[in-house]
Motif scaffolding. Structure first.
Motif, PDB file in Angstrom:
ATOM      1  N   GLY A 161       0.792  -1.225   0.000  1.00  0.00           N
ATOM      2  CA  GLY A 161       0.000   0.000   0.000  1.00  0.00           C
ATOM      3  C   GLY A 161       0.823   1.272   0.000  1.00  0.00           C
ATOM      4  O   GLY A 161       0.349   2.331  -0.418  1.00  0.00           O
ATOM      5  N   PHE A 162       2.080   1.144   0.439  1.00  0.00           N
ATOM      6  CA  PHE A 162       2.913   2.345   0.543  1.00  0.00           C
ATOM      7  C   PHE A 162       3.607   2.687  -0.775  1.00  0.00           C
ATOM      8  O   PHE A 162       4.194   3.747  -0.909  1.00  0.00           O
ATOM      9  N   GLU A 163       3.507   1.741  -1.710  1.00  0.00           N
ATOM     10  CA  GLU A 163       4.291   1.897  -2.928  1.00  0.00           C
ATOM     11  C   GLU A 163       3.964   3.194  -3.674  1.00  0.00           C
ATOM     12  O   GLU A 163       4.859   3.918  -4.104  1.00  0.00           O
ATOM     13  N   SER A 164       2.642   3.502  -3.757  1.00  0.00           N
ATOM     14  CA  SER A 164       2.266   4.690  -4.530  1.00  0.00           C
ATOM     15  C   SER A 164       2.730   5.965  -3.833  1.00  0.00           C
ATOM     16  O   SER A 164       3.143   6.929  -4.479  1.00  0.00           O
ATOM     17  N   ILE A 165       2.696   5.951  -2.480  1.00  0.00           N
ATOM     18  CA  ILE A 165       3.173   7.119  -1.735  1.00  0.00           C
ATOM     19  C   ILE A 165       4.645   7.366  -2.042  1.00  0.00           C
ATOM     20  O   ILE A 165       5.073   8.491  -2.301  1.00  0.00           O
ATOM     21  N   PHE A 166       5.423   6.277  -2.032  1.00  0.00           N
ATOM     22  CA  PHE A 166       6.848   6.414  -2.302  1.00  0.00           C
ATOM     23  C   PHE A 166       7.105   6.890  -3.721  1.00  0.00           C
ATOM     24  O   PHE A 166       8.022   7.667  -3.970  1.00  0.00           O
ATOM     25  N   ASN A 167       6.262   6.397  -4.648  1.00  0.00           N
ATOM     26  CA  ASN A 167       6.445   6.808  -6.033  1.00  0.00           C
ATOM     27  C   ASN A 167       6.194   8.295  -6.218  1.00  0.00           C
ATOM     28  O   ASN A 167       6.927   8.962  -6.942  1.00  0.00           O
ATOM     29  N   THR A 168       5.168   8.814  -5.525  1.00  0.00           N
ATOM     30  CA  THR A 168       4.892  10.234  -5.675  1.00  0.00           C
ATOM     31  C   THR A 168       5.981  11.082  -5.023  1.00  0.00           C
ATOM     32  O   THR A 168       6.269  12.192  -5.448  1.00  0.00           O
ATOM     33  N   LEU A 169       6.629  10.522  -3.966  1.00  0.00           N
ATOM     34  CA  LEU A 169       7.723  11.247  -3.321  1.00  0.00           C
ATOM     35  C   LEU A 169       9.034  11.056  -4.079  1.00  0.00           C
ATOM     36  O   LEU A 169      10.062  11.610  -3.697  1.00  0.00           O
ATOM     37  N   ASN A 170       8.983  10.219  -5.114  1.00  0.00           N
ATOM     38  CA  ASN A 170      10.163   9.964  -5.929  1.00  0.00           C
ATOM     39  C   ASN A 170      11.285   9.236  -5.168  1.00  0.00           C
ATOM     40  O   ASN A 170      12.462   9.441  -5.420  1.00  0.00           O
ATOM     41  N   ILE A 171      10.885   8.419  -4.207  1.00  0.00           N
ATOM     42  CA  ILE A 171      11.868   7.585  -3.488  1.00  0.00           C
ATOM     43  C   ILE A 171      11.614   6.141  -3.914  1.00  0.00           C
ATOM     44  O   ILE A 171      10.466   5.705  -3.908  1.00  0.00           O
ATOM     45  N   PRO A 172      12.662   5.409  -4.287  1.00  0.00           N
ATOM     46  CA  PRO A 172      12.438   4.017  -4.694  1.00  0.00           C
ATOM     47  C   PRO A 172      11.834   3.220  -3.545  1.00  0.00           C
ATOM     48  O   PRO A 172      12.267   3.321  -2.398  1.00  0.00           O
ATOM     49  N   PHE A 173      10.830   2.431  -3.889  1.00  0.00           N
ATOM     50  CA  PHE A 173      10.069   1.706  -2.882  1.00  0.00           C
ATOM     51  C   PHE A 173      10.931   0.731  -2.080  1.00  0.00           C
ATOM     52  O   PHE A 173      10.698   0.503  -0.894  1.00  0.00           O
ATOM     53  N   SER A 174      11.967   0.173  -2.713  1.00  0.00           N
ATOM     54  CA  SER A 174      12.747  -0.884  -2.052  1.00  0.00           C
ATOM     55  C   SER A 174      13.455  -0.432  -0.772  1.00  0.00           C
ATOM     56  O   SER A 174      13.868  -1.265   0.032  1.00  0.00           O
ATOM     57  N   VAL A 175      13.600   0.888  -0.551  1.00  0.00           N
ATOM     58  CA  VAL A 175      14.236   1.326   0.699  1.00  0.00           C
ATOM     59  C   VAL A 175      13.319   1.115   1.900  1.00  0.00           C
ATOM     60  O   VAL A 175      13.793   1.032   3.026  1.00  0.00           O
ATOM     61  N   LEU A 176      12.000   0.993   1.660  1.00  0.00           N
ATOM     62  CA  LEU A 176      11.084   0.810   2.799  1.00  0.00           C
ATOM     63  C   LEU A 176      11.226  -0.571   3.440  1.00  0.00           C
ATOM     64  O   LEU A 176      11.458  -0.654   4.653  1.00  0.00           O
ATOM     65  N   SER A 233      17.219  -8.137  10.593  1.00  0.00           N
ATOM     66  CA  SER A 233      18.226  -8.977   9.956  1.00  0.00           C
ATOM     67  C   SER A 233      19.227  -8.150   9.161  1.00  0.00           C
ATOM     68  O   SER A 233      18.866  -7.496   8.188  1.00  0.00           O
ATOM     69  N   GLY A 234      20.473  -8.162   9.604  1.00  0.00           N
ATOM     70  CA  GLY A 234      21.529  -7.421   8.911  1.00  0.00           C
ATOM     71  C   GLY A 234      21.778  -7.959   7.517  1.00  0.00           C
ATOM     72  O   GLY A 234      22.003  -7.205   6.576  1.00  0.00           O
ATOM     73  N   ASN A 235      21.698  -9.289   7.370  1.00  0.00           N
ATOM     74  CA  ASN A 235      21.952  -9.888   6.063  1.00  0.00           C
ATOM     75  C   ASN A 235      20.864  -9.551   5.060  1.00  0.00           C
ATOM     76  O   ASN A 235      21.138  -9.316   3.892  1.00  0.00           O
ATOM     77  N   ALA A 236      19.603  -9.536   5.538  1.00  0.00           N
ATOM     78  CA  ALA A 236      18.493  -9.231   4.644  1.00  0.00           C
ATOM     79  C   ALA A 236      18.595  -7.796   4.134  1.00  0.00           C
ATOM     80  O   ALA A 236      18.443  -7.538   2.937  1.00  0.00           O
ATOM     81  N   SER A 237      18.900  -6.859   5.042  1.00  0.00           N
ATOM     82  CA  SER A 237      18.984  -5.470   4.601  1.00  0.00           C
ATOM     83  C   SER A 237      20.224  -5.261   3.732  1.00  0.00           C
ATOM     84  O   SER A 237      20.214  -4.476   2.792  1.00  0.00           O
ATOM     85  N   LEU A 238      21.285  -6.016   4.022  1.00  0.00           N
ATOM     86  CA  LEU A 238      22.498  -5.913   3.202  1.00  0.00           C
ATOM     87  C   LEU A 238      22.223  -6.415   1.784  1.00  0.00           C
ATOM     88  O   LEU A 238      22.715  -5.845   0.805  1.00  0.00           O
ATOM     89  N   ALA A 239      21.403  -7.463   1.684  1.00  0.00           N
ATOM     90  CA  ALA A 239      21.060  -7.998   0.367  1.00  0.00           C
ATOM     91  C   ALA A 239      20.275  -6.965  -0.444  1.00  0.00           C
ATOM     92  O   ALA A 239      20.504  -6.789  -1.638  1.00  0.00           O
ATOM     93  N   ILE A 240      19.343  -6.255   0.228  1.00  0.00           N
ATOM     94  CA  ILE A 240      18.576  -5.224  -0.472  1.00  0.00           C
ATOM     95  C   ILE A 240      19.494  -4.066  -0.873  1.00  0.00           C
ATOM     96  O   ILE A 240      19.405  -3.535  -1.982  1.00  0.00           O
ATOM     97  N   LEU A 241      20.408  -3.695   0.050  1.00  0.00           N
ATOM     98  CA  LEU A 241      21.370  -2.623  -0.264  1.00  0.00           C
ATOM     99  C   LEU A 241      22.170  -2.989  -1.511  1.00  0.00           C
ATOM    100  O   LEU A 241      22.334  -2.180  -2.429  1.00  0.00           O
ATOM    101  N   ASN A 242      22.647  -4.228  -1.542  1.00  0.00           N
ATOM    102  CA  ASN A 242      23.416  -4.713  -2.683  1.00  0.00           C
ATOM    103  C   ASN A 242      22.605  -4.574  -3.975  1.00  0.00           C
ATOM    104  O   ASN A 242      23.095  -4.101  -4.993  1.00  0.00           O
ATOM    105  N   ASP A 243      21.333  -4.945  -3.867  1.00  0.00           N
ATOM    106  CA  ASP A 243      20.439  -4.883  -5.008  1.00  0.00           C
ATOM    107  C   ASP A 243      20.251  -3.444  -5.500  1.00  0.00           C
ATOM    108  O   ASP A 243      20.312  -3.170  -6.706  1.00  0.00           O
ATOM    109  N   ILE A 244      20.041  -2.520  -4.554  1.00  0.00           N
ATOM    110  CA  ILE A 244      19.833  -1.114  -4.909  1.00  0.00           C
ATOM    111  C   ILE A 244      21.098  -0.540  -5.540  1.00  0.00           C
ATOM    112  O   ILE A 244      21.049   0.145  -6.566  1.00  0.00           O
TER     113      ILE A 244
END
Lengths: 192, 173
Positions: B71-86, B95-106
């Protein structure tokens, strides 16, 4: 509180697996994912054993005590309840120093030893003592000055200026630590 | 900086042993004594580690986080922030590893010098895995009543995460 988070994570995960009909994957997940704990332990154990061994030398030679004394004006303010000659302060100082330098894997053994020493002074062995909570709040805020892993990743993906995030990251960490310590302080004052 | 961070540990090891020898300590014996204590610590923390990894993995791999945050995706899109940071911000304390994996992806897809890349880097640096650290450290000394440790830790994380969003805006506009 840990119980609640633990249960909620499992419940939400299992329900969503069932909801999406992914029963095969769920079954697999439940049966095999605990292996990952052993893999992590195999990675962590040699580091912990090595550093607790080395730090015992530092403890026996008085080096750790000297280090604690050097940082004690700062530490005494945060941990007024800890005995002045306690080794806990030395381990806390080592843990913070290792965290600051971004040496996360070396920081863990120091942190565990600090807990061990704090537990020796804890009047109620089942309950978290005040200095333990202060220490963990400081620790979980992750006071890092050189975030080595993040820098390495930014270099790997060819950042023009990998270090530009250090200052805002330090500021964010500082805000996190200070708000944690402040809230902890007020909760303790209210209880008294 | 890279060389300094690589040389600091080996030098530290030599320094510790040198100080031990100078004080005429049986350094090998001390090492073995401490190492044994470390082994007992590992033994003490393993159940908590397994319990946490079990729960965190079921939660992460079920994919529920994307469903909850959809549900937050559209809010992030209008703010021009990529949704994956949420999801990254929410997973960081768990989880440090999970957030590190997303960081790597971004960093891989959007680049380290993009707004999202900078924000994600700061998010990763601003806090540590609170839930995991608290479970681990308290179980190592067999404490079951953690009192306000977890709520205070999570509050600190929340403030750090909010600060990361604000500071990225200030520094990199």
């Amino acid at each position: 509180m840990v119980s609640i988070i633990w249960a909620v994570l499992i419940f939400l995960g299992v329900f969503y697996y069932l909801f999406t009909g992914n029963i095969e994957a769920l079954n697999n997940e439940v049966l095999t994912n605990s292996k990952k704990a052993l893999e992590l332990m195999l990675e962590l154990m040699p580091v912990i054993v090595l550093w607790t061994g080395l730090m015992k030398i530092a403890e026996d030679s008085g080096l750790l005590f000297k280090f604690a004394k050097f940082l004690s004006p700062f530490l005494r303010k945060l941990f007024p309840e800890v005995k002045k000659d306690s080794l806990a302060l030395g381990y806390i100082a080592s843990n913070i120093a290792a965290n600051m330098l971004g040496l996360g894997s070396a920081a863990t053994p120091f942190g565990l030893k600090a807990m061990d020493e704090l537990q020796k002074e804890n009047p109620n062995k089942k309950e978290a003592s005040t200095p333990m909570i202060t220490f963990l709040v400081l620790n979980t805020a992750g006071v890092t000055i050189i975030p080595t892993t993040i820098l390495a990743m930014r270099v790997m993906y060819n950042s023009a200026n990998p270090e530009e995030i250090i200052l805002p990251a330090i500021l964010a960490t500082a805000i996190s630590s200070i708000s944690g310590l402040t809230l902890d302080y007020f909760i303790r004052r209210k209880k008294k | 900086m890279n060389i300094i961070s690589k040389i600091i540990i080996p030098l530290f090891v030599v320094f510790i042993i040198y100080c031990g020898l100078k004080k005429k300590i049986d350094v090998y014996d001390s090492f073995l004594k401490g190492a044994k204590e470390g082994l007992i610590t590992c033994f003490n923390i393993f159940p908590a580690m397994l319990a946490m990894i079990f729960a965190i993995n079921i939660f992460l791999n079920s994919g529920i986080i994307n469903f909850l945050l959809g549900g937050f995706e559209s809010i992030f899109n209008t703010l021009n922030i990529p949704f994956s940071v949420l999801p990254m911000a929410i997973l960081r304390p768990i989880s440090g590893n999970a957030s590190l994996a997303i960081l790597n992806d971004i960093l891989r897809t959007l680049g380290p010098d993009s707004y999202a890349g900078r924000l994600a880097s700061i998010l990763q640096g601003c806090t540590d895995t609170t839930v995991y650290v608290i479970a681990l450290y308290f179980s190592s000394v067999r404490i079951s009543k953690t009192k306000q440790a977890l709520p205070v830790g999570l509050f600190a994380d929340l403030m750090g995460i909010l600060a990361a969003f604000v500071l990225t805006k200030i520094f990199f506009g």
